[in-house]
Design a protein around this motif. Sequence first.
Motif, short mmCIF file in Angstrom:
data_model
loop_
_atom_site.label_atom_id
_atom_site.label_comp_id
_atom_site.label_asym_id
_atom_site.label_seq_id
_atom_site.Cartn_x
_atom_site.Cartn_y
_atom_site.Cartn_z
N GLY A 157 0.79 -1.22 0.00
CA GLY A 157 0.00 0.00 0.00
C GLY A 157 0.82 1.27 0.00
O GLY A 157 0.28 2.37 0.22
N VAL A 158 2.14 1.15 -0.25
CA VAL A 158 3.03 2.31 -0.31
C VAL A 158 3.77 2.28 -1.64
O VAL A 158 4.33 1.25 -2.02
CB VAL A 158 4.05 2.30 0.86
N GLN A 159 3.77 3.40 -2.35
CA GLN A 159 4.55 3.54 -3.57
C GLN A 159 5.75 4.43 -3.23
O GLN A 159 5.61 5.61 -2.93
CB GLN A 159 3.70 4.18 -4.68
N LEU A 160 6.95 3.83 -3.28
CA LEU A 160 8.14 4.55 -2.85
C LEU A 160 8.35 5.85 -3.63
O LEU A 160 8.78 6.86 -3.07
CB LEU A 160 9.37 3.65 -3.01
N GLY A 216 8.09 10.98 4.35
CA GLY A 216 7.81 9.55 4.18
C GLY A 216 9.08 8.75 3.97
O GLY A 216 9.22 7.63 4.50
N LEU A 217 10.02 9.29 3.21
CA LEU A 217 11.29 8.59 3.01
C LEU A 217 12.07 8.49 4.31
O LEU A 217 12.74 7.47 4.57
CB LEU A 217 12.12 9.31 1.94
N ASP A 218 11.99 9.52 5.15
CA ASP A 218 12.61 9.43 6.48
C ASP A 218 12.00 8.28 7.28
O ASP A 218 12.71 7.54 7.98
CB ASP A 218 12.43 10.73 7.25
N GLU A 219 10.70 8.11 7.18
CA GLU A 219 10.03 7.03 7.91
C GLU A 219 10.49 5.65 7.41
O GLU A 219 10.60 4.70 8.19
CB GLU A 219 8.51 7.16 7.78
N VAL A 220 10.77 5.54 6.11
CA VAL A 220 11.30 4.29 5.57
C VAL A 220 12.64 3.98 6.23
O VAL A 220 12.92 2.83 6.61
CB VAL A 220 11.45 4.37 4.04
N ARG A 251 13.44 -2.83 11.58
CA ARG A 251 13.11 -4.16 11.10
C ARG A 251 14.24 -4.80 10.28
O ARG A 251 14.16 -5.96 9.94
CB ARG A 251 11.84 -4.10 10.23
N GLY A 252 15.26 -4.04 9.96
CA GLY A 252 16.39 -4.58 9.21
C GLY A 252 16.18 -4.59 7.72
O GLY A 252 16.98 -4.04 6.96
N VAL A 253 15.07 -5.20 7.26
CA VAL A 253 14.79 -5.37 5.84
C VAL A 253 13.32 -5.05 5.57
O VAL A 253 12.44 -5.51 6.30
CB VAL A 253 15.04 -6.83 5.39
N LEU A 254 13.09 -4.27 4.52
CA LEU A 254 11.72 -3.95 4.08
C LEU A 254 11.55 -4.41 2.65
O LEU A 254 12.41 -4.15 1.79
CB LEU A 254 11.45 -2.45 4.17
N VAL A 255 10.42 -5.05 2.36
CA VAL A 255 10.12 -5.54 1.02
C VAL A 255 8.88 -4.81 0.51
O VAL A 255 7.81 -4.88 1.12
CB VAL A 255 9.87 -7.06 1.03
N PHE A 256 9.06 -4.11 -0.60
CA PHE A 256 7.96 -3.36 -1.22
C PHE A 256 7.63 -4.04 -2.56
O PHE A 256 8.49 -4.13 -3.44
CB PHE A 256 8.37 -1.91 -1.48
#
Length: 338
Positions: A62-65, A72-76, A83-88
């Motif tokens: 539900g997020v488009q980088l 929003g990029l700061d929150e990423v 969490r170490g790793v995020l998968v979009f």
Amino acid sequence: MSEPLYPNYLPNRPEGFHPTVDVPYFDAEEPGLRADPAKPHLTKAGVVIDHITPRIGSEVAGVQLTSLTAEGLDEVALLAAERGVLVFRDQDFADVGFDKQREIVSHYGPLHQHPTMGYPEGTGPEFHVVYADEKAGNLRNLLGPRTSYDLWHIDQTFTPNTPSTTFFWVLEKPASGGGDTAFTSLTHAYAALSPAFRGTLASLRLLHTSASVGEVARLGTERALREAVSTTHPLVIRHPVTREPSLFVNPAMARAVEGFLPEESEHLLKFLHEHIRSLDFGCRVKWEPRTVVVWDQRCTAHTAVPDFRDGERRHMVRMIPYGTRPAPAFPELHTTPQ
């Protein structure tokens, strides 16, 4: 074999290999520290965050980088640190063009310039194309005959400032499957050690060198050593955003414990390198079309899984921003590096 889906992203290196860039220390910001801890852009209605394991990895839907604001990029960056790793999934990142890709990843810091990897024509070595096919080979060719082919590492840790919030996206995955990327949490690997053993590691420093396994294979031992860039970092660092202690071990580049005899260093590092491979701290990301993975290299190590069929195409791109210099988790036990 079929033509690549993204021919404009084929790797080129028209000028040949360059010596490794010795990036001097610089003051850097941590975007994760600017982020609203509530992460409103990542917790709004329609966004789903599903943890891959309790300890590491989250899939964010539900997020488009490419549509995120600077906030929003700061929150990423903050979520990646946690969490170490995020998968979009279902991202348009591969199709927005070089300038937009560079703009987004540069939000996290100056971009690493790789000395040997190819990059798309018209760009530069801040784009690291990871490419395998029937001609280019893959990790198995690079490492030579072995019984297994993982290569656990953190990218480019041989300068005072080290990689931070890194982007890796898929252009084409192997047709018959495989080619995943595995990650391990260096934060949880540290926490799993006994208090007594953690105390042994607290004051130690590691020598990191650009004469890595991969660079020696590409350039030859003599040139890799002659052009090597090296620095030392604490073996246990404090993450600049979460403040949690983390093992900063890098099997590909961190080769010697400062002050140890070679046999002592080899003995300790062999244990730590095996320790971080544990499935207790890890997750494996399956690549699907339009996937972007973002991970924090201060608390996470990774390896490619080159289990796909020989000759099949695997086409990826990586961009690495620099963050701050790793700080010791226990500064009272360290002298300030010069």
